[in-house]
Design an enzyme around this catalytic site. Sequence first.
Site, PDB file in Angstrom:
ATOM      1  N   SER A  15       0.847  -1.195   0.000  1.00  0.00           N
ATOM      2  CA  SER A  15       0.000   0.000   0.000  1.00  0.00           C
ATOM      3  C   SER A  15       0.881   1.243   0.000  1.00  0.00           C
ATOM      4  O   SER A  15       2.109   1.149   0.132  1.00  0.00           O
ATOM      5  CB  SER A  15      -0.915   0.024   1.231  1.00  0.00           C
ATOM      6  N   LEU A  17       3.155   4.515  -0.251  1.00  0.00           N
ATOM      7  CA  LEU A  17       4.349   4.884  -1.009  1.00  0.00           C
ATOM      8  C   LEU A  17       5.011   3.676  -1.661  1.00  0.00           C
ATOM      9  O   LEU A  17       5.488   3.747  -2.794  1.00  0.00           O
ATOM     10  CB  LEU A  17       5.354   5.576  -0.092  1.00  0.00           C
ATOM     11  N   ASP A  36       5.677  -7.147   1.836  1.00  0.00           N
ATOM     12  CA  ASP A  36       4.818  -6.510   2.823  1.00  0.00           C
ATOM     13  C   ASP A  36       4.487  -7.532   3.901  1.00  0.00           C
ATOM     14  O   ASP A  36       4.425  -8.730   3.630  1.00  0.00           O
ATOM     15  CB  ASP A  36       3.519  -6.005   2.170  1.00  0.00           C
ATOM     16  N   CYS A  84      10.317   1.092   2.238  1.00  0.00           N
ATOM     17  CA  CYS A  84       9.135   1.908   2.543  1.00  0.00           C
ATOM     18  C   CYS A  84       8.359   1.381   3.748  1.00  0.00           C
ATOM     19  O   CYS A  84       7.422   2.043   4.198  1.00  0.00           O
ATOM     20  CB  CYS A  84       8.196   1.970   1.342  1.00  0.00           C
ATOM     21  N   SER A 147      11.852  10.728   7.116  1.00  0.00           N
ATOM     22  CA  SER A 147      10.745  11.673   7.271  1.00  0.00           C
ATOM     23  C   SER A 147      11.335  12.987   7.749  1.00  0.00           C
ATOM     24  O   SER A 147      12.387  12.992   8.402  1.00  0.00           O
ATOM     25  CB  SER A 147       9.738  11.154   8.299  1.00  0.00           C
ATOM     26  N   TYR A 160       8.816   7.340  16.582  1.00  0.00           N
ATOM     27  CA  TYR A 160       8.872   7.527  15.135  1.00  0.00           C
ATOM     28  C   TYR A 160      10.025   8.457  14.752  1.00  0.00           C
ATOM     29  O   TYR A 160      10.809   8.157  13.847  1.00  0.00           O
ATOM     30  CB  TYR A 160       7.541   8.098  14.649  1.00  0.00           C
ATOM     31  N   LYS A 164      13.392   7.496  12.502  1.00  0.00           N
ATOM     32  CA  LYS A 164      13.725   8.169  11.248  1.00  0.00           C
ATOM     33  C   LYS A 164      15.066   8.901  11.344  1.00  0.00           C
ATOM     34  O   LYS A 164      15.810   8.973  10.358  1.00  0.00           O
ATOM     35  CB  LYS A 164      12.601   9.139  10.863  1.00  0.00           C
ATOM     36  N   THR A 195      -1.228   9.523   1.697  1.00  0.00           N
ATOM     37  CA  THR A 195      -1.435   8.085   1.830  1.00  0.00           C
ATOM     38  C   THR A 195      -2.711   7.846   2.642  1.00  0.00           C
ATOM     39  O   THR A 195      -3.259   8.774   3.237  1.00  0.00           O
ATOM     40  CB  THR A 195      -0.232   7.436   2.528  1.00  0.00           C
TER      41      THR A 195
END
Length: 252
Positions: A15, A17, A36, A84, A147, A160, A164, A195
């Site tokens: 799904s 990106l 995935d 991704c 990100s 998060y 990153k 997204t």
Amino acid sequence: MDVKGLGAVVTGAGSGLGAETARHLAKSGAKVAVLDVNEEAAKAVAAEIGGIGLACDVASAAAGEEAVAKARDTHGPCRILVNCAGIAPAKRIVGRDGAMPLDAFEKVIAVNLIGSFNMLRLCAADMLGAEPLNDDGERGVIISTSSIAGVEGQLGQVAYAASKAGINGMMLPAAREFARSGVRVLTIAPGLIGTPLLLNMPQEVQDNLAGQVPFPSRFGHPSEFARLVLHICENAMLNADIIRLDGAMRMQ
């Protein structure tokens, strides 16, 4: 590097990106392995683009090794890796229920950072053992997804942001290590991309977020991310860099 006929591995490609990147690579002639944790989603995208869909928990050494081996058996050695796969649960360090559970932090680091490194190490080994593709001696390219939160982390996104930032930090040492073997390493740091995670929010929330992007004042399109991936593949002078894709946004 011309991607036509080359083996590509895209993680988190069921799904968002990853899926759009897999579509663009396949349209340009690459032979794409769609990875995935959701096997059904991976196989659906793979069927759409004529690739192979594989279930893979990127944070697992065994699962990563198995997936890369299957991709190699089908498409030849990996020449393009696009990381991704990622998760972004929000949680304060100290909330109403007390301190953030350590395993909540560990899970994000495992998927986003360790998962990216796991696939980087495995696909890089494939690339380094393959023959050069052109007169430059190029063997492959590795692109991870960071990100802008890796630099400008928001409240409630400590795990998060840390994951990153870690992806940003491992890019340069990897690029330096692999340069002599003709493998490039880069990172894309998106801002707000349209997204399902964002598009499922209430419209007023979407409008508020999009209004924080200076220009163009909207969410980025997954296709814009995918086109940047293709350009990186094709432009051999792009190496050892973090490329922001954010419409000049700086997170508050």
